[in-house]
Design an enzyme around this catalytic site. Structure first.
Site, PDB file in Angstrom:
ATOM      1  N   ASP A  66       0.797  -1.234   0.000  1.00 49.60           N
ATOM      2  CA  ASP A  66       0.000   0.000   0.000  1.00 49.60           C
ATOM      3  C   ASP A  66       0.827   1.281   0.000  1.00 49.60           C
ATOM      4  O   ASP A  66       0.258   2.367  -0.061  1.00 49.60           O
ATOM      5  CB  ASP A  66      -0.902   0.045   1.241  1.00 49.60           C
ATOM      6  CG  ASP A  66      -2.049  -0.939   1.160  1.00 49.60           C
ATOM      7  OD1 ASP A  66      -2.320  -1.431   0.060  1.00 49.60           O
ATOM      8  OD2 ASP A  66      -2.658  -1.223   2.204  1.00 49.60           O
ATOM      9  N   ASP A  80       0.816   5.786   3.121  1.00 46.43           N
ATOM     10  CA  ASP A  80       0.044   4.571   2.891  1.00 46.43           C
ATOM     11  C   ASP A  80      -1.173   4.993   2.072  1.00 46.43           C
ATOM     12  O   ASP A  80      -2.016   5.764   2.550  1.00 46.43           O
ATOM     13  CB  ASP A  80      -0.378   3.973   4.240  1.00 46.43           C
ATOM     14  CG  ASP A  80      -1.243   2.730   4.101  1.00 46.43           C
ATOM     15  OD1 ASP A  80      -1.985   2.620   3.108  1.00 46.43           O
ATOM     16  OD2 ASP A  80      -1.196   1.881   4.989  1.00 46.43           O
ATOM     17  N   LYS A  92       0.695   4.087  20.163  1.00 50.09           N
ATOM     18  CA  LYS A  92      -0.050   5.312  20.452  1.00 50.09           C
ATOM     19  C   LYS A  92       0.349   5.926  21.797  1.00 50.09           C
ATOM     20  O   LYS A  92      -0.455   6.007  22.734  1.00 50.09           O
ATOM     21  CB  LYS A  92      -1.560   5.035  20.421  1.00 50.09           C
ATOM     22  CG  LYS A  92      -2.051   4.579  19.057  1.00 50.09           C
ATOM     23  CD  LYS A  92      -3.550   4.339  19.027  1.00 50.09           C
ATOM     24  CE  LYS A  92      -3.999   3.898  17.642  1.00 50.09           C
ATOM     25  NZ  LYS A  92      -5.444   3.616  17.570  1.00 50.09           N
TER      26      LYS A  92
END
Length: 383
Positions: free
Chosen positions: A111, A219, A163
């Site tokens: 991707d 991406d 995260k």
């Protein structure tokens, strides 16, 4: 280095409706399928065998890529998953080929688009001599991603933080790896995540290094990022290979240079191009149309007189009729946008969609082979 694996994966649901008729890696990105951009980059650093780890429509990919093998000097093989194996499991299916020598091999997610600094990355990998190298890229908001924590000198990876709530770094996994064949001892042919299971173990053993990507990265697996990736790619081309942009083959004679919206513009007696714009030589542009910036027009496309395209991709054979205004949209293969249509806000047309004249299309995702005869004032999916 002679081999590479491209992780093609499955159905490409994030890029629907385009992937309802075409495998995700064959969807054109800047007028060439994403997979072809990657194979070309691999061939340029001496890769002679590319294994595509696929689980969806391999026959269609085989048919498209067959003629490119000879052109690029690369043998393309296919490893089909009968059930999803994640991002590490597919490598186990390729064990026999990847362990035939002690040479390292590339692994790449299908991707992504970037500058593909593969030669520099390979030299870095050989210098540190450990089991793996991952390409990392800087992001502005690392709290949205899994962050790679590594030494600034030498790039030795210490850990991965998903995260993070407090700042631990601003580099994330960019989806390109160089690995030694010994990594196959860590992987079985079952569903396994290379990012969450294999790489953390390698890092804990001091066997993984990070190589920082010097340029753009994206991406492009969903429409918003596809268009942003197009903008980044075209900006890169404008700086480094401007000859690939809108060429004299499709520009009328007696051109003059002007400026528009802080971008270079080429105006002819017929139409205006605001760079960066990539236009296939077979495309036909009507009188008075304005193309760009950040526009890709594929083979055999037609833009009608007075039409305006901005931040938009037209895939092969699509048509935008006279005086239509198209902004931040993707027009699928052989689709038709009618006269005086206004289309914007991440609208995506699947294959052979027809939009009737004088409609307003706002953020619609239109499935293939559908005729749209009424305006779409709010974003929705048209089945």
């Amino acid at each position: 280095m002679s081999k590479a694996v491209i992780l093609v994966g499955g159905y490409g649901t994030r890029l629907r409706p385009l992937t309802l008729t075409t495998p995700k890696p064959l969807v054109e990105f800047c007028n060439a399928p994403t997979i072809l951009h990657q194979i070309r980059a691999l061939a340029a650093v001496g890769v002679v065998e590319v294994i595509l780890a696929v689980s969806y429509k391999p026959d269609q990919m085989m048919e498209y890529l067959e003629p490119h093998q000879g052109k690029l000097g690369v043998k393309i093989r296919y490893s089909q998953e009968l059930e999803p194996l994640g991002t590490a499991g597919p490598l186990a299916l390729c064990r026999e080929s990847l362990t035939a020598t002690n040479d390292p091999f590339f692994v790449m997610n299908s991707d992504i688009t970037c500058e593909f600094p593969l030669a520099d990355m390979l030299a870095f990998h050989k210098r540190h001599g450990h089991e793996g190298t991952i390409l990392v890229t800087k992001v502005e908001d690392p709290t949205k991603y899994g962050v790679v924590v590594f030494e600034e000198t030498g790039g030795l990876v210490s850990r991965f933080v998903e995260k993070p709530k407090t700042f631990v770094g601003d580099k994330i996994n960019a989806g390109v790896y160089i690995l030694q064949p010994s990594i196959l001892n860590r992987i079985r042919p079952v569903k396994t995540s290379i990012e969450r299971e294999v790489f953390p173990n390698m890092a804990s053993e001091g066997q993984l290094h990070a190589f920082v990507l010097p340029g753009f990265w994206m991406d492009v697996g969903q429409p918003r990022d596809y268009l942003l990736g197009t903008q980044l790619y075209l900006s890169h081309i404008a700086q480094h290979r401007p000859q690939l942009l809108h060429s004299a083959e499709v520009v009328a004679s007696n051109t003059t240079s002007t400026s528009a919206s802080s971008a270079a513009a080429t105006t002819t007696p017929r139409y205006t191009i605001i760079q960066p714009a990539l236009v296939d030589p077979t495309a036909r542009l009507g009188d008075g149309c304005v193309i760009g910036p950040n526009v890709c027009i594929g083979p055999n496309c037609v833009v009608g007189e007075g039409a305006r395209l901005n931040n938009t991709t037209m895939l092969e054979g699509s048509i935008v009729k006279a005086h239509a205004w198209v902004h931040t949209s993707i027009i699928g293969w052989k689709s038709v946008v009618g006269k005086w249509v206004r289309m914007e806000n991440l609208s995506v047309l699947g294959k052979e969609v027809t939009i009737a004249d004088e409609l307003y299309i706002n953020g619609a995702k239109v499935l293939p082979f559908k005729d749209v005869t009424a305006s779409v004032p709010l974003p929705e999916v048209l089945m």
